[in-house]
Scaffold this motif. Structure first.
Motif, PDB file in Angstrom:
ATOM      1  N   ILE A 147      -1.954   4.017   6.202  1.00 15.30           N
ATOM      2  CA  ILE A 147      -1.752   4.572   7.195  1.00 15.30           C
ATOM      3  C   ILE A 147      -0.435   4.415   8.330  1.00 15.30           C
ATOM      4  O   ILE A 147       0.271   5.391   8.654  1.00 15.30           O
ATOM      5  CB  ILE A 147      -2.981   4.635   8.223  1.00 15.30           C
ATOM      6  N   ARG A 148      -0.155   3.258   8.560  1.00 18.13           N
ATOM      7  CA  ARG A 148       0.927   2.485   9.322  1.00 18.13           C
ATOM      8  C   ARG A 148       2.085   3.119   8.603  1.00 18.13           C
ATOM      9  O   ARG A 148       3.093   3.895   9.385  1.00 18.13           O
ATOM     10  CB  ARG A 148       0.918   1.120   9.391  1.00 18.13           C
ATOM     11  N   GLU A 149       2.417   2.783   7.489  1.00 16.72           N
ATOM     12  CA  GLU A 149       3.464   3.342   6.518  1.00 16.72           C
ATOM     13  C   GLU A 149       3.615   4.937   6.338  1.00 16.72           C
ATOM     14  O   GLU A 149       4.771   5.351   6.753  1.00 16.72           O
ATOM     15  CB  GLU A 149       3.552   2.694   5.066  1.00 16.72           C
ATOM     16  N   ALA A 150       2.532   5.489   6.325  1.00 18.52           N
ATOM     17  CA  ALA A 150       2.919   7.010   6.442  1.00 18.52           C
ATOM     18  C   ALA A 150       3.307   7.430   7.641  1.00 18.52           C
ATOM     19  O   ALA A 150       4.184   8.591   7.789  1.00 18.52           O
ATOM     20  CB  ALA A 150       1.402   7.821   6.147  1.00 18.52           C
TER      21      ALA A 150
ATOM     22  N   ALA B 268       0.565  -1.164  -0.278  1.00 22.03           N
ATOM     23  CA  ALA B 268      -0.022  -0.031   0.004  1.00 22.03           C
ATOM     24  C   ALA B 268       0.778   1.240   0.076  1.00 22.03           C
ATOM     25  O   ALA B 268       1.879   1.316   0.505  1.00 22.03           O
ATOM     26  CB  ALA B 268      -1.014  -0.068   1.172  1.00 22.03           C
ATOM     27  N   THR B 269       0.489   2.246  -0.626  1.00 24.73           N
ATOM     28  CA  THR B 269       1.273   3.520  -0.723  1.00 24.73           C
ATOM     29  C   THR B 269       0.244   4.484  -0.671  1.00 24.73           C
ATOM     30  O   THR B 269      -1.063   4.516  -1.224  1.00 24.73           O
ATOM     31  CB  THR B 269       1.903   3.599  -2.117  1.00 24.73           C
TER      32      THR B 269
ATOM     33  N   PHE C 168       6.566   8.096  -2.582  1.00 24.68           N
ATOM     34  CA  PHE C 168       5.524   8.072  -1.616  1.00 24.68           C
ATOM     35  C   PHE C 168       5.767   7.125  -0.402  1.00 24.68           C
ATOM     36  O   PHE C 168       6.200   6.144  -0.850  1.00 24.68           O
ATOM     37  CB  PHE C 168       4.182   7.993  -2.180  1.00 24.68           C
ATOM     38  N   PRO C 169       5.413   7.707   0.582  1.00 21.37           N
ATOM     39  CA  PRO C 169       5.384   6.567   1.746  1.00 21.37           C
ATOM     40  C   PRO C 169       4.624   5.166   1.345  1.00 21.37           C
ATOM     41  O   PRO C 169       3.431   5.524   0.792  1.00 21.37           O
ATOM     42  CB  PRO C 169       4.915   7.252   2.771  1.00 21.37           C
TER      43      PRO C 169
ATOM     44  N   ALA D 299      -7.405  -3.474   5.009  1.00 17.79           N
ATOM     45  CA  ALA D 299      -6.135  -3.853   5.186  1.00 17.79           C
ATOM     46  C   ALA D 299      -5.148  -3.185   4.551  1.00 17.79           C
ATOM     47  O   ALA D 299      -4.250  -2.543   5.203  1.00 17.79           O
ATOM     48  CB  ALA D 299      -5.952  -5.323   5.096  1.00 17.79           C
ATOM     49  N   PHE D 300      -5.248  -2.819   3.152  1.00 20.08           N
ATOM     50  CA  PHE D 300      -4.317  -1.962   2.531  1.00 20.08           C
ATOM     51  C   PHE D 300      -4.426  -0.319   3.081  1.00 20.08           C
ATOM     52  O   PHE D 300      -3.405   0.193   3.150  1.00 20.08           O
ATOM     53  CB  PHE D 300      -5.121  -1.749   0.945  1.00 20.08           C
TER      54      PHE D 300
END
Length: 260
Positions: A75-78, A13-14, A45-46, A69-70
């Protein structure tokens, strides 16, 4: 993997975090460390892989969205890569800049080090990931011929107003708020490195005059899966073919930095 069997495409996910500026929307981007395995030195991008814990968080929210889930992963990666947390309190109130900074100070390093999970952060701070803030934007699958493959869903989201964004200093060594037009111009001038999907998705934002316009335009356009296919024309030029229906303005584009 054998030559006839493509490597599996890992779910990923991005998120394109956007904010308004006097000249139009800007997107938060990070520069990947030159010694990491994937996208070394590129402006990206994050984003990252969807983890089993992301799906567990999504299930705990009671979300029926097949992309929940994506969204959690985005959100977590951001948060890991920018320090910006798209979350609300249990009563639905968004975080203030001071609250966001406090959560980042308390949890971001541990999350990036793998010593704390995202679910533990949410529980400790009594927060809920704001999955409704993310608008589906694109879906890209890495071509079969590459060894490292991802099945990536891209989202747009408004950056939390007034919150400070900073790169993590590990996977990302620099960060910038930049307009899509400026990012593309700097890549054309050779001062930035953009992977093919990054370049194409920045191009889709060109012309948006505001954050609201970018989000509304994305929400109104169906998401068409893109899996680029390498072709060579009669002159020997290598091109990537993608579906016209995906909304990138044509079927054939220069290869450039093609990996995802």
């Amino acid at each position: 993997m054998s030559e006839s069997t493509p490597a599996p495409a890992r779910p990923a996910a991005t998120v394109l975090l956007l904010r308004d500026s006097a000249s139009g929307p800007e997107v938060f981007m990070v520069v990947r460390h030159r010694q990491i395995e994937f996208a070394a030195g590129a402006l990206v991008f994050p984003g990252g892989r969807v983890e089993a814990a992301d799906a567990e968080i999504a299930a705990g929210l009671g979300a029926t969205d097949p992309f929940a889930a994506f969204r959690v992963a985005a959100i977590r990666e951001a948060f890991e890569e920018s320090g910006l947390l798209l979350a609300r309190t249990a009563s639905g109130v968004p975080l203030t800049p001071d609250q966001g900074a406090a959560v980042a100070a308390a949890h971001r390093d541990a999350l990036n080090a793998g010593s704390r999970g995202f679910a533990a952060l949410l529980q400790a701070e009594a927060l809920v990931p704001d999955i409704g803030a993310l608008v589906r934007f694109a879906h890209w699958v890495t071509p079969d011929d590459l060894a490292k493959r991802f099945d990536t869903h891209f989202f747009l989201a408004p950056a939390p107003g007034g919150h400070a964004a900073t790169h993590d200093g590990h996977e990302a060594v620099d960060s910038v708020w930049i307009s899509p037009e400026a990012a593309l111009a700097e890549a054309a001038a050779g001062t930035r490195t953009l992977l093919f999907p990054t370049r194409m998705n920045l191009g889709r934002l060109v012309g948006a005059t505001s954050l609201t316009m970018a989000l509304e335009t994305a929400a109104a356009q169906p998401v068409v899966t893109v899996q680029p296919r390498l072709e060579t024309d009669a002159t020997g030029t290598r091109l990537l073919r993608i579906p016209v229906e995906a909304g990138y303005g044509g079927p054939l584009f220069p290869v450039g930095q093609r990996a995802m």
